[in-house]
Motif scaffolding. Structure first.
Motif, short mmCIF file in Angstrom:
data_model
loop_
_atom_site.label_atom_id
_atom_site.label_comp_id
_atom_site.label_asym_id
_atom_site.label_seq_id
_atom_site.Cartn_x
_atom_site.Cartn_y
_atom_site.Cartn_z
N GLN A 194 -38.17 -45.62 -54.47
CA GLN A 194 -39.33 -44.91 -54.98
C GLN A 194 -40.45 -44.85 -53.94
O GLN A 194 -41.10 -43.82 -53.76
N ALA A 195 -40.66 -45.98 -53.25
CA ALA A 195 -41.70 -46.02 -52.22
C ALA A 195 -41.35 -45.08 -51.06
O ALA A 195 -42.23 -44.40 -50.51
N LEU A 196 -40.08 -45.03 -50.70
CA LEU A 196 -39.66 -44.16 -49.61
C LEU A 196 -39.93 -42.70 -49.94
O LEU A 196 -40.49 -41.95 -49.13
N ARG A 197 -39.52 -42.29 -51.13
CA ARG A 197 -39.69 -40.89 -51.53
C ARG A 197 -41.16 -40.56 -51.79
O ARG A 197 -41.64 -39.48 -51.45
N GLY A 198 -41.88 -41.50 -52.43
CA GLY A 198 -43.22 -41.17 -52.88
C GLY A 198 -44.33 -41.51 -51.90
O GLY A 198 -45.47 -41.05 -52.08
N HIS A 199 -44.04 -42.29 -50.87
CA HIS A 199 -45.13 -42.71 -49.98
C HIS A 199 -44.74 -42.69 -48.51
O HIS A 199 -45.31 -41.93 -47.72
N LEU A 200 -43.77 -43.50 -48.14
CA LEU A 200 -43.49 -43.70 -46.72
C LEU A 200 -43.00 -42.45 -46.01
O LEU A 200 -43.30 -42.24 -44.83
N LEU A 201 -42.27 -41.61 -46.70
CA LEU A 201 -41.64 -40.47 -46.03
C LEU A 201 -42.66 -39.50 -45.45
O LEU A 201 -42.46 -38.97 -44.35
N ASP A 202 -43.74 -39.28 -46.15
CA ASP A 202 -44.67 -38.23 -45.75
C ASP A 202 -46.04 -38.74 -45.31
O ASP A 202 -46.98 -37.95 -45.16
N THR A 203 -46.19 -40.03 -45.11
CA THR A 203 -47.46 -40.57 -44.64
C THR A 203 -47.44 -40.76 -43.13
O THR A 203 -46.39 -40.68 -42.49
N ASN A 204 -48.59 -41.05 -42.56
CA ASN A 204 -48.64 -41.26 -41.12
C ASN A 204 -48.28 -42.71 -40.78
O ASN A 204 -48.12 -43.55 -41.67
N ASP A 205 -48.15 -42.99 -39.50
CA ASP A 205 -47.68 -44.30 -39.06
C ASP A 205 -48.64 -45.42 -39.48
O ASP A 205 -48.20 -46.52 -39.84
N GLU A 206 -49.93 -45.15 -39.42
CA GLU A 206 -50.90 -46.18 -39.79
C GLU A 206 -50.78 -46.54 -41.26
O GLU A 206 -50.82 -47.72 -41.64
N GLN A 207 -50.60 -45.54 -42.11
CA GLN A 207 -50.44 -45.79 -43.54
C GLN A 207 -49.13 -46.52 -43.83
O GLN A 207 -49.07 -47.39 -44.70
N ARG A 208 -48.10 -46.16 -43.11
CA ARG A 208 -46.82 -46.85 -43.28
C ARG A 208 -46.95 -48.33 -42.91
O ARG A 208 -46.47 -49.20 -43.63
N ALA A 209 -47.60 -48.58 -41.79
CA ALA A 209 -47.76 -49.96 -41.33
C ALA A 209 -48.56 -50.78 -42.35
O ALA A 209 -48.24 -51.95 -42.61
N HIS A 210 -49.58 -50.17 -42.93
CA HIS A 210 -50.38 -50.86 -43.94
C HIS A 210 -49.54 -51.17 -45.17
O HIS A 210 -49.61 -52.28 -45.72
N TRP A 211 -48.75 -50.21 -45.61
CA TRP A 211 -47.89 -50.41 -46.78
C TRP A 211 -46.91 -51.55 -46.54
O TRP A 211 -46.72 -52.42 -47.39
N VAL A 212 -46.29 -51.55 -45.37
CA VAL A 212 -45.33 -52.60 -45.03
C VAL A 212 -46.01 -53.97 -45.00
O VAL A 212 -45.48 -54.95 -45.53
N ALA A 213 -47.18 -54.04 -44.38
CA ALA A 213 -47.88 -55.32 -44.27
C ALA A 213 -48.23 -55.91 -45.63
O ALA A 213 -48.26 -57.14 -45.78
#
Length: 209
Positions: free
Chosen positions: A33-52
């Motif tokens: 769900q996170a991949l489809r709804g967030h990580l796939l279309d966000t920028n690298d900084e937002q991805r890094a924040h989500w992962v952290a």
């Protein structure tokens, strides 16, 4: 036995990101769900924040979490509509790079991950759909060979493993994995110098542990 080049007759290479994930269906559903709804279309900084905010803190759990994530992203590349494959492939490469920068993967593990990923895309005949996203074969091979920690003229005789110390065996085994991964791309290499280096390493592959 000398490793054979990766081609249409070879089975897809297996790497650590194809290990069964630890965790139940709820974990998988949450990540998908996170991949489809967030990580796939966000920028690298937002991805890094989500992962952290969500990755486990224990080192072993963190590694398994990343391997699970990579497996799901690979499924996205293989199974999603063609028009979305580029985004999934870009996410996979970002994930490998970020996991390496944060100490989850070593640089040699990352090189093998990328080499395996691109080789399997070719095997499945979908690499053309994401060609502009993928690193070229020359870069993949160069990255793999640059991670080898033993000089090619210092490879020990592996016919009697009792004569090798643990560190030498480790370096030899690492070199074998990296040369094999690079070899999957030998037919795609364009730079004569890179091709020559790869051929030299493949010639000594039987000597590696």
């Amino acid at each position: 036995m000398t490793e054979q080049p990766y081609d249409q007759q070879s089975p897809p290479p297996t790497t650590a990101d194809e290990l069964p994930p630890r965790g139940g269906h709820a974990d998988t559903a949450s990540l998908e769900q996170a991949l489809r709804g967030h990580l796939l279309d966000t920028n690298d900084e937002q991805r890094a924040h989500w992962v952290a905010q969500r990755r486990p803190t224990a080192p072993s759990d963190r590694t398994n979490w990343w391997l699970h994530l990579l497996l799901l992203v690979k499924d996205g590349v293989y199974e999603r509509p063609q028009m979305r494959r580029r985004a999934w492939a870009r996410l996979y490469l970002w994930a490998v790079d970020h996991a390496t920068q944060t100490g989850v993967f070593t640089s040699d593990e990352a090189a093998i991950q990328v080499a395996s990923f691109v080789a399997e895309l070719r095997y499945r005949e979908i690499a053309g759909d994401v060609a502009d996203v993928l690193p070229p074969a020359d870069s993949i091979v160069r990255d793999c060979l640059s991670q080898i920690s033993i000089p090619i003229d210092a490879i020990p005789d592996a016919t009697d493993l009792r004569l090798l110390d643990i560190e030498t065996m480790r370096r030899s085994r690492q070199a074998k994995k990296l040369v094999s991964a690079a070899g999957w791309h030998q037919d795609q290499v364009e730079d004569p110098q890179v091709a020559s280096q790869l051929a030299a390493w493949r010639a000594v592959l039987p000597q590696l542990v």
